[in-house]
Motif scaffolding. Sequence first.
Motif, mmCIF file in Angstrom:
data_model
loop_
_atom_site.group_PDB
_atom_site.id
_atom_site.type_symbol
_atom_site.label_atom_id
_atom_site.label_comp_id
_atom_site.label_asym_id
_atom_site.label_seq_id
_atom_site.Cartn_x
_atom_site.Cartn_y
_atom_site.Cartn_z
ATOM 1 N N VAL A 32 48.376 -117.913 14.711
ATOM 2 C CA VAL A 32 47.455 -117.781 15.121
ATOM 3 C C VAL A 32 47.931 -116.211 16.646
ATOM 4 O O VAL A 32 48.167 -117.066 17.915
ATOM 5 C CB VAL A 32 46.247 -118.828 16.292
ATOM 6 C CG1 VAL A 32 44.730 -117.705 16.600
ATOM 7 C CG2 VAL A 32 45.870 -119.651 15.418
ATOM 8 N N ASP A 33 47.568 -114.804 16.325
ATOM 9 C CA ASP A 33 48.092 -114.240 17.104
ATOM 10 C C ASP A 33 46.842 -113.877 18.002
ATOM 11 O O ASP A 33 45.525 -114.004 17.546
ATOM 12 C CB ASP A 33 49.074 -112.939 17.006
ATOM 13 C CG ASP A 33 49.979 -113.520 16.018
ATOM 14 O OD1 ASP A 33 50.433 -114.047 16.663
ATOM 15 O OD2 ASP A 33 50.520 -112.410 14.681
ATOM 16 N N THR A 34 46.616 -113.431 19.137
ATOM 17 C CA THR A 34 45.620 -112.644 20.384
ATOM 18 C C THR A 34 46.072 -111.055 20.793
ATOM 19 O O THR A 34 46.865 -110.794 21.066
ATOM 20 C CB THR A 34 45.348 -114.071 21.473
ATOM 21 O OG1 THR A 34 46.478 -113.204 22.304
ATOM 22 C CG2 THR A 34 45.164 -114.857 20.755
ATOM 23 N N ALA A 35 44.735 -109.712 20.836
ATOM 24 C CA ALA A 35 45.036 -108.932 21.198
ATOM 25 C C ALA A 35 43.368 -108.533 22.103
ATOM 26 O O ALA A 35 42.615 -109.361 21.933
ATOM 27 C CB ALA A 35 44.662 -108.064 20.437
ATOM 28 N N GLY A 36 43.930 -108.633 23.385
ATOM 29 C CA GLY A 36 42.688 -107.729 23.888
ATOM 30 C C GLY A 36 42.263 -106.458 23.858
ATOM 31 O O GLY A 36 41.165 -106.547 24.921
ATOM 32 N N ASP A 37 42.553 -105.892 23.339
ATOM 33 C CA ASP A 37 42.240 -104.570 22.948
ATOM 34 C C ASP A 37 42.749 -104.153 20.898
ATOM 35 O O ASP A 37 43.059 -104.227 21.009
ATOM 36 C CB ASP A 37 42.697 -103.210 23.847
ATOM 37 C CG ASP A 37 44.128 -103.242 24.256
ATOM 38 O OD1 ASP A 37 44.239 -103.046 23.063
ATOM 39 O OD2 ASP A 37 44.555 -103.251 25.456
ATOM 40 N N ALA A 38 42.093 -103.318 21.247
ATOM 41 C CA ALA A 38 42.224 -102.868 19.256
ATOM 42 C C ALA A 38 43.822 -101.877 19.379
ATOM 43 O O ALA A 38 44.574 -102.202 18.131
ATOM 44 C CB ALA A 38 40.876 -101.609 19.117
ATOM 45 N N GLU A 39 44.305 -101.007 20.500
ATOM 46 C CA GLU A 39 45.468 -100.742 20.391
ATOM 47 C C GLU A 39 46.933 -102.014 20.490
ATOM 48 O O GLU A 39 47.752 -101.678 19.364
ATOM 49 C CB GLU A 39 45.912 -100.426 21.877
ATOM 50 C CG GLU A 39 47.253 -99.256 21.866
ATOM 51 C CD GLU A 39 47.593 -98.305 22.754
ATOM 52 O OE1 GLU A 39 48.514 -97.948 22.750
ATOM 53 O OE2 GLU A 39 46.587 -98.449 23.661
ATOM 54 N N GLU A 40 46.162 -102.936 21.037
ATOM 55 C CA GLU A 40 47.528 -103.818 20.677
ATOM 56 C C GLU A 40 47.518 -104.783 19.778
ATOM 57 O O GLU A 40 48.319 -105.393 19.368
ATOM 58 C CB GLU A 40 47.090 -104.671 21.979
ATOM 59 C CG GLU A 40 47.677 -106.489 22.408
ATOM 60 C CD GLU A 40 47.514 -106.815 23.519
ATOM 61 O OE1 GLU A 40 48.310 -108.241 23.229
ATOM 62 O OE2 GLU A 40 46.549 -106.874 24.148
#
Length: 453
Positions: A32-40
């Motif tokens: 499970v990966d996480t990202a705080g915005d669309a670019e990331e």
Amino acid sequence: MSHSRFHVLVVDDEPNIRSGLAKGLANEADVVDTAGDAEEALQLFEKRQHDLVIADVRLNCGMTGIELARKMLFARPQTAVIVITAHGTVETAVDAMRAGAFDFIAKPLDLNLVRQQVRKAREHYALQLENRQLRNQLASAGEISNIIGNCSAMQNVFHQIRQVAATEATVMIHGESGTGKELIAKALHDLSDRSSGPFIAVNLGAMPESLLESELFGHEKGSFSGASRQKPGCFEQAAGGTLFLDEVTEMSAKSQVDLLRVLETRTYRRVGGEQLQQSDTRVLSATNKSVQDLIEAGSFREDLFYRLNVIPIQVPSLRQRREDIPLLVEHFLRHFCERHNRRNKQVAPESMQILTAAPWPGNVRQLRNMMERLVVTLADEMIHASDLPAELHPHSASKPTLSCSLADAVEQCERDTIVAALEACEFHRERTAKQLGVSIRTLHYKMSRYGLH
């Protein structure tokens, strides 16, 4: 390496929601990966090729979760996307489904409901994998992974694909431009144990030498002017999958040494980096040139050729498989009529005779482009001989009239040749110039002269 691992990406600009979902889904996914915005999110997605993406509709980055879903699904259609939002209107749900979302959940999130949807998505993923394996087993004799051909030469190609697909052997695909070498490479990937991993294709002939090392191996932040962030290269992007190097004989001497080192050691370094990266990538390559001639001329390394050419596959030109032309014509007509929402078209017998006898310097690619053009531009359901381009007609320029001077005839022949080459190369001007044996500047001049811009 397991090929049934299930990778999930959570995209939300609220840290508490990201961490809560990551912990709550730990038992539902392998990663499970996480990202705080669309670019990331897009950077992670490019590297990991996630099987499921859970994205909030509202992201503080100028891109909505629905727009992010469209980008990801365009790059990898088999990915499932679940869209979450605090504004659970019917219109938002419809927009999400139209974008190709697998499901839609409203905030405040019920973690048990999210888990149920993730399990449902994982079951769907497993079913897709099973169906793909079944399709591979039941691939018909006349078609394999969207490659069509009934002639003996193509049957031999299909036999080779089935023989070597499940191995880790490097394969070099030989054939003229436009014969479908990338389709062969994709079939080898789809029928392999790496089919759930990425398939990355790179055209080495269209890439400037100054960018090639960074494109293949990636670079570290600050390694050269303009390197504002770390960038994974093709070998890293293709980890767990297949890397297809098209026009591999166009590499410089230095790039050939770099590629040989990766094949021998299965390690590489990013540009500007010190740490050795492991390569878990199967390498396939292709060329439209005689490699033996290049080796004798000293422009291609013999040891690299032996590394790449463990299994050679020779793809026949369209001239060598004329009996397949009617089959290909019918396939392309059905495909493009459906894509462009046109009525089904038929080919008149005289037209089919002309198509079957034509020289096709651009091979299947040229035939495919022509069929699309006819589907889009012709209103009549029947394709007559007069609808076909002049360069296909065998006697179109053989009898110039008194009103046509020799200079005019030569110019018309030159124009027709340029048009045919442009179509064969999908209007890629550098490839067209290379096929015609002229400089790009000369091609631009000729195109301007004949009104082809």
